[in-house]
Structure formats: structure tokens, C-alpha cells
Design a protein around this motif. Structure first.
Motif, PDB file in Angstrom:
ATOM      1  N   ARG A 161       0.950  -1.264   0.042  1.00 12.84           N
ATOM      2  CA  ARG A 161      -0.001   0.089  -0.194  1.00 12.84           C
ATOM      3  C   ARG A 161       0.874   1.316   0.009  1.00 12.84           C
ATOM      4  NH1 ARG A 161      -5.356   0.760   0.992  1.00 12.84           N
ATOM      5  NH2 ARG A 161      -5.916  -1.458   1.198  1.00 12.84           N
ATOM      6  N   ALA A 162       1.925   1.212   0.785  1.00 10.45           N
ATOM      7  CA  ALA A 162       2.768   2.416   0.788  1.00 10.45           C
ATOM      8  C   ALA A 162       3.794   2.402  -0.259  1.00 10.45           C
ATOM      9  CB  ALA A 162       3.939   2.161   1.879  1.00 10.45           C
ATOM     10  N   LEU A 163       3.918   1.546  -1.088  1.00  6.55           N
ATOM     11  CA  LEU A 163       4.514   1.669  -2.518  1.00  6.55           C
ATOM     12  C   LEU A 163       3.562   2.223  -3.495  1.00  6.55           C
ATOM     13  CD1 LEU A 163       6.271  -1.762  -2.994  1.00  6.55           C
ATOM     14  CD2 LEU A 163       7.501   0.661  -3.123  1.00  6.55           C
ATOM     15  N   SER A 164       2.407   1.926  -3.234  1.00  5.80           N
ATOM     16  CA  SER A 164       1.231   2.575  -4.392  1.00  5.80           C
ATOM     17  C   SER A 164       1.259   3.851  -4.040  1.00  5.80           C
ATOM     18  CB  SER A 164       0.098   1.898  -4.009  1.00  5.80           C
ATOM     19  OG  SER A 164      -1.014   2.488  -4.472  1.00  5.80           O
ATOM     20  N   GLY A 165       1.506   4.508  -2.711  1.00  2.00           N
ATOM     21  CA  GLY A 165       1.312   5.804  -2.259  1.00  2.00           C
ATOM     22  C   GLY A 165       2.505   6.670  -2.805  1.00  2.00           C
ATOM     23  N   GLU A 166       3.776   6.068  -2.922  1.00  5.78           N
ATOM     24  CA  GLU A 166       5.066   6.430  -3.065  1.00  5.78           C
ATOM     25  C   GLU A 166       5.072   6.733  -4.799  1.00  5.78           C
ATOM     26  OE1 GLU A 166       7.905   7.273  -2.000  1.00  5.78           O
ATOM     27  OE2 GLU A 166       7.094   6.953   0.292  1.00  5.78           O
ATOM     28  N   LEU A 167       4.308   5.711  -5.422  1.00  6.72           N
ATOM     29  CA  LEU A 167       4.019   5.956  -7.010  1.00  6.72           C
ATOM     30  C   LEU A 167       2.971   6.734  -7.380  1.00  6.72           C
ATOM     31  CD1 LEU A 167       4.455   1.995  -7.840  1.00  6.72           C
ATOM     32  CD2 LEU A 167       6.068   4.236  -8.657  1.00  6.72           C
ATOM     33  N   GLY A 168       2.087   7.473  -6.272  1.00  7.33           N
ATOM     34  CA  GLY A 168       1.012   8.082  -6.634  1.00  7.33           C
ATOM     35  C   GLY A 168       0.085   7.465  -7.386  1.00  7.33           C
ATOM     36  N   ALA A 169      -0.179   6.307  -7.215  1.00  7.83           N
ATOM     37  CA  ALA A 169      -0.895   5.213  -8.057  1.00  7.83           C
ATOM     38  C   ALA A 169      -2.356   4.936  -7.255  1.00  7.83           C
ATOM     39  CB  ALA A 169      -0.235   4.048  -8.529  1.00  7.83           C
ATOM     40  N   LYS A 170      -3.184   4.740  -8.145  1.00 13.08           N
ATOM     41  CA  LYS A 170      -4.485   4.092  -7.400  1.00 13.08           C
ATOM     42  C   LYS A 170      -4.034   2.534  -7.322  1.00 13.08           C
ATOM     43  CE  LYS A 170      -9.258   4.395  -8.479  1.00 13.08           C
ATOM     44  NZ  LYS A 170     -10.300   4.888  -7.699  1.00 13.08           N
ATOM     45  N   PHE A 171      -4.891   2.158  -5.860  1.00 18.75           N
ATOM     46  CA  PHE A 171      -4.345   0.619  -5.528  1.00 18.75           C
ATOM     47  C   PHE A 171      -5.392  -0.335  -5.582  1.00 18.75           C
ATOM     48  CE2 PHE A 171      -3.446  -1.998  -1.670  1.00 18.75           C
ATOM     49  CZ  PHE A 171      -2.091  -2.106  -2.116  1.00 18.75           C
ATOM     50  N   PHE A 172      -5.395  -1.107  -6.584  1.00 20.45           N
ATOM     51  CA  PHE A 172      -6.308  -2.085  -6.934  1.00 20.45           C
ATOM     52  C   PHE A 172      -5.720  -3.485  -6.227  1.00 20.45           C
ATOM     53  CE2 PHE A 172      -6.499   1.018 -10.250  1.00 20.45           C
ATOM     54  CZ  PHE A 172      -7.840   1.111 -10.563  1.00 20.45           C
ATOM     55  N   SER A 173      -6.296  -3.859  -5.151  1.00 13.80           N
ATOM     56  CA  SER A 173      -5.950  -4.699  -4.337  1.00 13.80           C
ATOM     57  C   SER A 173      -6.870  -5.908  -4.238  1.00 13.80           C
ATOM     58  CB  SER A 173      -5.605  -4.208  -2.769  1.00 13.80           C
ATOM     59  OG  SER A 173      -5.748  -5.309  -1.913  1.00 13.80           O
ATOM     60  N   ALA A 174      -6.410  -6.988  -4.349  1.00  7.86           N
ATOM     61  CA  ALA A 174      -7.363  -8.285  -4.643  1.00  7.86           C
ATOM     62  C   ALA A 174      -6.803  -9.484  -3.602  1.00  7.86           C
ATOM     63  CB  ALA A 174      -7.516  -8.786  -5.962  1.00  7.86           C
ATOM     64  N   THR A 175      -7.437  -9.907  -3.016  1.00  5.70           N
ATOM     65  CA  THR A 175      -7.488 -11.241  -2.108  1.00  5.70           C
ATOM     66  C   THR A 175      -8.061 -12.224  -2.729  1.00  5.70           C
ATOM     67  OG1 THR A 175      -9.443 -11.071  -0.808  1.00  5.70           O
ATOM     68  CG2 THR A 175      -7.420  -9.877  -0.008  1.00  5.70           C
ATOM     69  N   PRO A 176      -7.481 -13.430  -2.388  1.00  4.58           N
ATOM     70  CA  PRO A 176      -7.980 -14.665  -3.133  1.00  4.58           C
ATOM     71  C   PRO A 176      -9.592 -14.733  -2.750  1.00  4.58           C
ATOM     72  CG  PRO A 176      -6.293 -15.159  -1.583  1.00  4.58           C
ATOM     73  CD  PRO A 176      -6.497 -13.918  -1.401  1.00  4.58           C
ATOM     74  N   ALA A 177     -10.131 -14.357  -1.990  1.00  2.00           N
ATOM     75  CA  ALA A 177     -11.643 -14.185  -1.785  1.00  2.00           C
ATOM     76  C   ALA A 177     -12.461 -13.205  -2.797  1.00  2.00           C
ATOM     77  CB  ALA A 177     -11.948 -13.753  -0.306  1.00  2.00           C
ATOM     78  N   ASP A 178     -11.511 -12.209  -3.174  1.00  2.00           N
ATOM     79  CA  ASP A 178     -12.000 -11.254  -4.171  1.00  2.00           C
ATOM     80  C   ASP A 178     -11.988 -12.127  -5.727  1.00  2.00           C
ATOM     81  OD1 ASP A 178     -12.382  -9.105  -2.606  1.00  2.00           O
ATOM     82  OD2 ASP A 178     -10.326  -8.507  -2.761  1.00  2.00           O
ATOM     83  N   ILE A 179     -10.917 -12.816  -5.665  1.00  2.00           N
ATOM     84  CA  ILE A 179     -10.795 -13.693  -7.076  1.00  2.00           C
ATOM     85  C   ILE A 179     -11.666 -14.732  -7.177  1.00  2.00           C
ATOM     86  CG2 ILE A 179      -9.151 -14.533  -8.446  1.00  2.00           C
ATOM     87  CD1 ILE A 179      -8.545 -11.547  -8.441  1.00  2.00           C
ATOM     88  N   TYR A 180     -11.519 -15.648  -6.313  1.00  3.19           N
ATOM     89  CA  TYR A 180     -12.275 -16.741  -6.560  1.00  3.19           C
ATOM     90  C   TYR A 180     -13.743 -16.785  -6.304  1.00  3.19           C
ATOM     91  CZ  TYR A 180      -8.047 -19.384  -7.180  1.00  3.19           C
ATOM     92  OH  TYR A 180      -7.060 -19.912  -7.814  1.00  3.19           O
ATOM     93  N   GLY A 181     -14.292 -16.771  -7.678  1.00  2.00           N
ATOM     94  CA  GLY A 181     -15.991 -16.866  -7.580  1.00  2.00           C
ATOM     95  C   GLY A 181     -16.550 -18.315  -7.493  1.00  2.00           C
ATOM     96  N   SER A 182     -17.681 -18.226  -7.412  1.00  4.52           N
ATOM     97  CA  SER A 182     -18.350 -19.571  -7.115  1.00  4.52           C
ATOM     98  C   SER A 182     -19.043 -20.075  -8.467  1.00  4.52           C
ATOM     99  CB  SER A 182     -19.891 -19.039  -6.002  1.00  4.52           C
ATOM    100  OG  SER A 182     -20.575 -18.179  -6.774  1.00  4.52           O
ATOM    101  N   TYR A 183     -19.037 -19.518  -9.487  1.00  3.33           N
ATOM    102  CA  TYR A 183     -19.425 -20.160 -10.880  1.00  3.33           C
ATOM    103  C   TYR A 183     -18.348 -20.009 -11.849  1.00  3.33           C
ATOM    104  CZ  TYR A 183     -20.545 -15.483 -12.769  1.00  3.33           C
ATOM    105  OH  TYR A 183     -20.622 -14.451 -13.298  1.00  3.33           O
ATOM    106  N   PHE A 184     -18.578 -21.243 -12.431  1.00  2.00           N
ATOM    107  CA  PHE A 184     -17.673 -21.529 -13.567  1.00  2.00           C
ATOM    108  C   PHE A 184     -17.229 -20.531 -14.432  1.00  2.00           C
ATOM    109  CE2 PHE A 184     -16.454 -23.063 -17.918  1.00  2.00           C
ATOM    110  CZ  PHE A 184     -15.447 -23.954 -17.614  1.00  2.00           C
ATOM    111  N   GLY A 185     -15.889 -19.964 -14.606  1.00  2.00           N
ATOM    112  CA  GLY A 185     -15.256 -19.163 -15.228  1.00  2.00           C
ATOM    113  C   GLY A 185     -15.122 -17.539 -14.645  1.00  2.00           C
ATOM    114  N   GLN A 186     -15.786 -17.795 -13.385  1.00  2.00           N
ATOM    115  CA  GLN A 186     -16.012 -16.460 -12.700  1.00  2.00           C
ATOM    116  C   GLN A 186     -14.525 -16.023 -12.389  1.00  2.00           C
ATOM    117  OE1 GLN A 186     -18.544 -16.085  -9.481  1.00  2.00           O
ATOM    118  NE2 GLN A 186     -18.061 -13.893  -9.145  1.00  2.00           N
ATOM    119  N   SER A 187     -13.955 -16.601 -11.529  1.00  4.31           N
ATOM    120  CA  SER A 187     -12.435 -16.446 -11.243  1.00  4.31           C
ATOM    121  C   SER A 187     -11.489 -15.930 -12.243  1.00  4.31           C
ATOM    122  CB  SER A 187     -11.728 -17.506 -10.534  1.00  4.31           C
ATOM    123  OG  SER A 187     -12.616 -18.420  -9.677  1.00  4.31           O
TER     124      SER A 187
END
Ligand SMILES: Nc1ncnc2c1ncn2[C@@H]1O[C@H](COP(=O)(O)OP(=O)(O)O)[C@@H](O)[C@H]1O
Ligand SMILES: [Mg+2]
Length: 425
Positions: free
Chosen positions: A194-220
Motif C-alpha cells: 500500500r505504501a509503495l502505491s502511495g509512493e508511486l502516486g498510483a491508485k491501488f487495486f488490491s485483490a485477495t483470494p476471496a475477491d478473485i475466487y468466484g462461485s460459478y464457472f469461469g468467474q475467477s
């Protein structure tokens, strides 16, 4: 991300006014496809991605969006085909091993002009993106206590070159790919990302496994594609994959179709990155040994930075950071802090936070009993230290086992040194 209906209409009109074969319309159609994919309309996304490919069959971004759209529309075979073409283009003609199924013939390259958009099999309503895209500059490296070595290494391998356009130009190719932070839990990897993102002045798009793994086929794999699409639409951006071992775990180990598709989509995204497209990819993991080998190859997560439990100066800085804003008794003087620092070898940043919180709770309890603010004393801190064991030991033992099989490398040497100093392994 929600996009106004009128934006779709304006872009649709602009696209409709361009000749289907006009290659200048490609970025527009790709953008529109990305927006539809984010909005959950896989069929329309695929239609526009296919139109873009008709005008420019070798556009890698269009191929990447087409693959994600086909996957979202439930046509995994078509998606695989697009991924294979994408991979073949990036590797200069031959599809890499992971794009092929061993023993089966070369996947047939889809003829984008000939394949009509398939009828969507899935309900096209995709739940909104779960990742956190927060404001830049909320945290910077100045908020990270101590860790001088880690900061130096981050400056050398990422920040310095990124903040210097001339270097970026000259070393563009070498700077491609992502940076992976690894080390015991609680040492501040997520915090540093998060701090690196701040240093780069960048918007932070953070994803954890829970955000990625979806429940239906092809979603992840769709989620992976959408994460990158959204980051590319708002540059500069940092895509941060937290707990990479769980997102991109060894395909050999978790041999599910879903995990494999996620790693493949991640490879597509990483290989399609350009050093100058304004998207930086960071990852963090407590279990680098579980990350798929394909993700560690050159141009992918080939730069790594080890984040160890804080050293003495870092522990002191961290403790003092925690003292800020809390009532602290005068007997917590330099000598008391020095002694606390000596007693907290191998404590992670998170352990130290817990320690000060536990001491504060004692003071708070006492305050409630006497009805007056009773500040945190040296005795509170010592009592809390007795109750709070360091959490990093188990990890360090596992790491020692791993090191027995690991090769040479800056990070490994540092870890070996640390284990030797602390007589582990
Ligand atoms: N060097 C540090 N400076 C400031 N806070 C830290 C540091 N290391 C750890 N922390 C604190 O510990 C918490 C846990 O760190 P985190 O980044 O989640 O660890 P990891 O991702 O390595 O498991 C953070 O929220 C932060 O408050
Ligand atoms: Mg973390």
C-alpha cells in the motif's frame, strides 16, 4: 466501478460510425469491451472484442479482453483459443508449454472474423468487483517503521527506475513484470504494498483470494481480467495480489480447473504488460514455495523482496509509532524502551502492535477501576510481553526446510543469515 449508461451509448455511437475494418477504432472497441465486461455483460463485451480483432487480429490487449469475455460468456473453448494466440504472439510465434495440453494437438487458433459471438450460457449479471481500489497517497514508505534494507531494495528495484523517466526508457524491458514481497506473516508486506502505491502516486487495486475466487464457472479468471482492465483505465495504478500463493497456487498441487484457469489468465495479463502502460503489479505471500513456478519466470514475478521481522531500530520505531496518541507513563523512558526492544527479537510488526494493545488494555482496565486516566506503564508493557509470544517461529522453521532446496539469491542469502543469527534450522 459503475459507468453511466450514456457513456456506453456515446461509445457505441462512436464505434458504429467507424468502418468495421478501420484499425483506428480498435482501442475504442477494446475499451468498450472492457467496460461491458466490468458491467457484467459478457455477450456485448465479446461482440466488441471480436469486432476489434476483426480489424486488428494481432492486438494483444484485444485478445486478452476477448479471452476474458469468451470465458465470461461460458465459452471456455473459445477463451482457450484466444489465450493460445495471445501467448503465441508474445513468445514470438510458438505457444508456450502452459498454453498446450500435453498430448493433445496444438489448440486451433480461432478465426475471430469467422466465429460469431456465442449465445451467453451464463446469467450475464456479474456481481460488482469486490476489490478495494482506494485513494493514492494515504500511506507512504515514511509510515513504514524501520526496514531500511527493505526500503533500499525497493528503491533500487522499483521506485528509483519508475520515478526516473530516462531510466524507464532505457531499462523498459527489464522493468516489465511484477515485484513479489515475501516473508513471515505480520511483517508488513500488505502494508508496504500500500505504501509503495502511495509512493508511486498510483491508485491501488488490491485483490485477495476471496475477491478473485468466484462461485460459478469461469468467474475467477474473469475477475483477474477485470482487475487489470480497471487498473489500465485509471493509470497510474498498482495491481496488488495479496496472498499470491492462494491466488496463483501451484497448478500441480491444486489441480483444479479453476486454479489453472486463474494462473493462465494471470500469465496472460503479466505477459501483456508494457513497462510504460502505467500499471505496476505487486504481490505478497507468506508461502513463496507454493506459488506456481510459471508465475516466477522472467518478466513475471521475477523480482522478489524478502520482508523479515523488524530489526532493533525498526522495532523501536514501531513501538514508538504505537505509543503515539496513547497515554504513556514517564517510566517508559529510553532504558525501558531499549529493554523492550531487546525482548522482542523475532516479533513481527503485527506482534508489536498486539503487544502495545495488550498493555493499553491493562491500563484501560485500571483506569476504569479508579475512574481516572491511568497511563500505560513499563510494568504494563512487561506483563503484555510475557503474554505475547512472537508469531514468526513456525514460519521461520518452514523457511529453513525450504532453504535446504533453494538455490542462491540475494533474498535467500539474507534469510540464511537471519536463520543463522537466530539459530533456527
Ligand atoms: N514496518 C511496519 N511499520 C508500521 N506498521 C507495521 C510494520 N510492519 C507491520 N506493521 C503493522 O502490522 C500490521 C500487519 O501487517 P501486514 O502488512 O498485514 O503484514 P503481512 O501482510 O506481512 O502479513 C499492519 O497493519 C501494520 O499496522
Ligand atoms: Mg498480508
Amino acid at each position: 466501478m459503475t459507468v453511466d449508461r450514456s457513456v456506453f451509448q456515446a461509445l457505441e455511437t462512436a464505434a458504429a460510425n467507424m468502418a468495421p475494418t478501420d484499425p483506428t477504432g480498435v482501442p475504442l472497441r477494446v475499451h468498450l469491451a472492457g467496460l461491458y465486461l466490468s458491467a457484467g455483460d459478457a455477450a456485448l463485451a465479446l461482440q466488441h472484442a471480436t469486432a476489434a480483432l476483426a480489424a486488428s487480429p494481432h492486438d494483444t490487449t484485444a485478445l486478452s479482453v476477448a479471452a476474458a469475455s469468451a470465458s465470461a460468456a461460458g465459452n471456455e473453448q473459445l477463451a482457450e483459443g484466444y489465450r493460445a494466440v495471445h501467448a503465441a504472439l508474445l513468445s514470438g510465434g510458438t505457444a508456450p508449454a502452459e498454453a498446450k495440453t500435453p498430448g493433445s494437438p496444438e489448440p486451433a487458433a480461432p478465426a475471430p472474423t469467422a466465429s460469431p459471438a456465442p449465445a451467453p450460457v451464463l446469467d450475464p449479471v456479474v456481481p460488482p468487483a469486490g476489490w478495494d481500489s482506494s485513494d493514492p497517497n494515504l500511506v507512504t514508505l515514511a509510515d513504514v517503521a524501520g526496514m531500511t534494507d527493505v526500503k533500499q531494495r525497493l528503491h533500487r528495484s522499483l521506485l528509483g527506475p519508475m520515478q526516473n523517466p530516462q531510466l524507464r526508457e532505457a531499462f523498459g524491458k527489464q522493468l516489465r513484470g511484477g515485484l513479489m514481497l515475501w516473508g513471515p506473516p505480520g511483517t508488513g508486506k500488505t502494508f508496504i504494498a500500500r505504501a509503495l502505491s502511495g509512493e508511486l502516486g498510483a491508485k491501488f487495486f488490491s485483490a485477495t483470494p476471496a475477491d478473485i475466487y468466484g462461485s460459478y464457472f469461469g468467474q475467477s479468471e474473469q475477475n483477474i481480467a477485470r482487475l487489470f482492465i480497471e487498473a489500465r483505465q485509471e493509470t497510474p495504478g498498482v495491481v496488488f495480489l495479496d496472498e499470491l500463493d492462494a491466488i496463483g497456487g501451484r497448478r500441480s498441487r491444486r489441480n483444479t480447473d479453476q486454479a489453472r484457469a486463474v494462473v493462465n489468465q494471470l500469465l496472460v495479463e503479466l505477459d501483456g504488460m508494457e513497462s510504460n502502460d502505467g500499471v505496476y503489479v505487486l504481490a505478497a505471500t507468506n508461502a513463496p514455495w507454493d506459488v506456481d513456478e510459471a508465475l516466477r519466470r522472467p518478466g513475471r514475478f521475477d523480482r522478489t523482496v524478502l520482508v523479515l521481522p523488524p530489526d532493533a531500530p525498526a522495532r523501536e520505531a514501531l513501538l514508538r509509532l504505537q505509543f503515539e496518541g496513547r497515554p504513556i507513563a514517564p517510566d517508559v523512558d529510553q532504558a525501558a524502551v531499549d529493554s523492550l526492544v531487546r525482548g522482542t527479537e523475532m516479533f513481527s510488526g503485527a506482534d508489536l502492535v498486539r503487544l502495545v494493545e495488550a498493555a493499553t488494555e491493562r491500563a484501560l482496565e485500571r483506569s476504569m477501576q479508579v475512574g481516572l486516566v491511568s497511563p500505560v506503564t513499563d510494568a504494563d508493557l512487561r506483563a503484555a510481553l510475557r503474554d505475547t509470544p512472537p508469531s514468526t517461529r513456525a514460519w521461520l522453521s518452514t523457511a529453513a526446510t525450504y532453504l535446504a532446496h533453494a538455490g542462491a539469491g540475494e533474498d535467500f542469502d539474507e534469510l540464511r543469515g537471519y536463520l543463522r543469527t537466530h539459530k533456527i534450522g
